[in-house]
Design an enzyme around this catalytic site. Structure first.
Site, PDB file in Angstrom:
ATOM      1  N   LYS A  38      43.399  53.903  43.263  1.00  0.00           N
ATOM      2  CA  LYS A  38      43.970  53.107  44.336  1.00  0.00           C
ATOM      3  C   LYS A  38      45.098  53.887  44.996  1.00  0.00           C
ATOM      4  CE  LYS A  38      45.854  48.510  45.365  1.00  0.00           C
ATOM      5  NZ  LYS A  38      46.170  47.164  44.845  1.00  0.00           N
ATOM      6  N   SER A  54      44.591  43.567  47.776  1.00  0.00           N
ATOM      7  CA  SER A  54      44.849  44.885  48.328  1.00  0.00           C
ATOM      8  C   SER A  54      43.974  45.982  47.726  1.00  0.00           C
ATOM      9  CB  SER A  54      46.324  45.261  48.112  1.00  0.00           C
ATOM     10  OG  SER A  54      46.642  45.318  46.727  1.00  0.00           O
ATOM     11  N   SER A 103      45.483  40.691  44.178  1.00  0.00           N
ATOM     12  CA  SER A 103      44.919  41.929  44.702  1.00  0.00           C
ATOM     13  C   SER A 103      43.844  42.566  43.839  1.00  0.00           C
ATOM     14  CB  SER A 103      46.028  42.945  44.951  1.00  0.00           C
ATOM     15  OG  SER A 103      46.843  42.536  46.030  1.00  0.00           O
TER      16      SER A 103
END
Length: 471
Positions: free
Chosen positions: A82, A157, A181
Site C-alpha cells: 500500500k 483507502s 479502509s
C-alpha cells in the site's frame, strides 16, 4: 512451470508450489506481470511498478531456495505494498503531491515483516490522499476503478490493494484501516479484508505510538489466505509497546471453519437506526441472517449499545489528522483535497477536554462490547452502507434517500466498530441486482482474531453454498 498454478490459485498454494520447486519465483512473477499488463492500464490499481527490480527480486528468491535456505511463508510471492507504507528504496507517495517523488530510506515494520517472509516486491498499490476517504483517487496517480465494473469505485483507502487482488494482479495485499479502509474496499471488490484487534499488527515508526484508531492488516481472496498473511504481520515487537503478545505463528495454520450450529449471532442491518443503508446492501445482510439460521446458528437482533461512538471517532480522527498534517496544511494550503483539509481544520478547535471525553467514551464502548460478547459469539452487520458507487464521485450524495454531507457520513457502519477496538472482517456474501459485490461485516471480541477467522471461513463456505442455490 506447473500447469496447475495460475494467478487465481490461492496464495497458500502458490507459496507451496514455489517451495516444492513446482514453479519458480521468476515464473510466478511472469504470470502476475502478464495479468498486470492486461488489467492494470484500465483499473489503475498498482502504481510505481518496477518490473526490472521485481525480476531481480524473483531471481534472488530462486537462488536462495536453490542454495538450501529455509524459505519464509511468503517466499516467492509477488507483493505490492500500500502506498502509505514506506518501502526502503521505492517511491512512496502517500497519494499526495507533496510526496510525489519521495523515496524512503527505511521500511515500515509491516513491510519489513513481509519482505523477511520472502515476498518479492513489485510496486505499490494506489491510495486516496494520505489514505483519507473510502474512494481511491489522488492527483499523483489518478483513480482506481472497480474490477467488476470499471465505472464504479474500488473503495478505499486500500482500494488499489483490493482491486489488484480481485483482478489477479497479486496473490495477497496489505492495507490499513482507520474508518474502514481494509473492510470497505474488500466489500466493494469482492475480497476478504480484516481489521485486526487493536495491537495485533504493530506499527513502527509512528508519529504517535499511543494513537489507537488506525491499524495495518491483511487482505486476500480467501479467509485461509488472509490468515497466512496475518501470520506474517502479527506479533509483538519491542518498538511497539502496545502490541499484543501472541506470536504471528498462531495464525499460520490453515483455517478450519467454526461450527455454525449453536453459534450465537447478533445481526443488524443498521445498528438500531444508527445509519442509513442502501436496500441492496440490506438485502444481502438479511440473506446472511437467513442462511446462518438455516445452518443452525442462533440469530437474534440484539445489538451492543454504541451510543457515543460517532462523536468518539470523529473527535479522535480530527485530532489525529490535525496533529499529523496541520503544519503541512498551513504551509501548503492548496496541496490538500478540500475534504481532507476540512477534516484537518476540524481538529484545530478541539480542546484537551474534548479529546479526554472521546477517550472516556472509547473506554465505555470497549466495556460494553466486552459485556456484549459474554452472551454473543459474533456481531454481523453491513461493511459499507452502499454498494460500489460511480467512480466520478468523491462519495455518495445520498444513502437510501438520506443526504450525506461529508466524505465520512456514509462510512458509519465501519467506523462505529473502529472505536470499539474489536476485530472485524469483511467477507463477500452476495451482490446487487447489477452484479456488484457486497460483503458482510463480522465482529468478535477484542483479541479473538483467530476465532473470528474460523467463523469467517464458515460464513465464506455458507456464502458459496447460498450462491449455488440461487443459481
Amino acid at each position: 512451470m506447473s500447469a496447475d498454478v495460475t494467478v487465481a490459485t490461492p496464495a497458500r498454494a502458490q507459496a507451496a508450489a514455489v517451495r516444492a520447486k513446482e514453479i519458480s519465483a521468476r515464473e510466478l512473477l511472469d504470470l502476475h506481470l502478464e495479468r498486470i499488463a492486461l488489467r492494470n492500464p484500465r483499473l489503475n490499481a498498482i502504481v510505481s511498478l518496477d518490473e526490472d527490480r521485481a525480476r531481480a527480486g524473483a531471481e534472488a528468491a530462486d537462488r536462495a531456495l536453490a542454495s538450501g535456505a529455509e524459505p519464509g511463508p511468503l517466499h516467492g510471492l509477488p507483493f505490492a505494498f500500500k502506498d502509505t507504507h514506506a518501502v526502503a528504496g521505492w517511491r512512496t507517495t502517500y497519494g499526495s503531491p507533496l510526496f510525489a517523488e519521495h523515496v524512503p530510506d527505511t521500511d515500515d515494520l509491516l513491510v519489513e515483516r513481509v519482505r523477511a517472509a520472502g515476498a518479492v516486491t513489485i510496486g505499490k498499490t494506489n491510495v486516496p490522499e494520505f489514505a483519507a476517504g473510502s474512494h481511491t483517487f489522488n492527483r499523483v496517480f489518478g483513480t482506481t476503478l472497480n474490477p467488476h465494473d470499471p465505472t464504479r469505485s474500488a473503495g478505499g483507502s486500500s482500494g488499489g490493494a483490493a482491486c489488484a487482488l480481485a483482478a489477479g494482479m497479486v496473490p495477497l495485499a496489505d492495507g490499513s484501516d482507520m474508518g474502514g479502509s481494509l473492510r470497505n474496499p474488500a466489500s466493494f471488490c469482492g475480497v476478504v479484508g480484516l481489521r485486526p484487534s487493536w495491537g495485533r499488527v504493530p506499527e513502527w515508526p509512528s508519529a504517535n505510538m499511543w494513537e489507537t484508531t488506525a491499524t495495518g492488516g491483511p487482505m486476500a481472496r480467501t479467509v485461509d489466505d488472509l490468515a497466512l498473511l496475518l501470520s506474517v504481520l502479527a506479533g509483538p515487537d519491542p518498538r511497539a509497546p502496545h502490541a499484543l503478545g501472541d506470536p504471528g505463528s498462531a495464525f499460520g495454520a490453515p483455517v478450519v471453519p467454526a461450527p455454525l450450529t449453536g453459534l450465537r449471532v447478533g445481526l443488524s442491518t443498521d445498528l438500531g437506526g444508527a445509519f442509513a443503508v442502501d436496500r441492496s446492501v440490506r438485502a444481502v445482510v438479511e440473506a446472511a441472517g437467513t442462511a446462518l439460521t438455516g445452518a443452525g446458528a442462533a440469530v437474534t437482533g440484539e445489538i451492543p449499545d454504541l451510543t457515543g461512538a460517532d462523536e468518539c471517532f470523529r473527535t479522535l480522527r480530527a485530532w489525529h489528522f490535525q496533529a499529523r498534517f496541520g503544519l503541512q496544511l498551513a504551509v501548503h494550503p492548496t496541496e490538500f483535497k478540500a475534504s481532507l483539509a476540512a477534516n484537518i481544520r476540524a481538529g484545530e478547535s478541539l480542546t484537551g477536554a474534548d479529546v479526554a471525553v472521546a477517550y472516556q467514551r472509547r473506554t465505555t464502548l470497549a466495556q460494553r462490547m466486552r459485556e456484549y460478547f459474554t452472551d454473543h459469539d459474533v456481531l454481523v452487520l453491513p461493511v459499507s452502507q452502499v454498494p460500489p458507487f460511480p467512480a466520478d464521485r468523491e462519495f455518495p450524495d445520498t444513502v437510501d434517500g438520506m443526504p450525506m454531507d461529508s466524505y465520512l457520513d456514509w462510512m458509519r457502519s465501519a467506523y462505529l466498530i473502529t472505536v470499539t477496538g474489536c476485530p472485524a472482517v469483511s467477507v463477500p456474501f452476495g451482490s446487487t441486482p447489477e452484479g456488484l459485490p457486497v460483503g458482510v461485516q463480522i465482529v468478535a471480541r477484542h483479541g479473538a482474531d483467530r476465532y473470528l477467522l474460523e467463523v469467517a471461513a464458515a460464513v465464506e463456505t455458507l456464502a458459496k453454498s447460498a450462491s449455488r442455490m440461487a443459481v
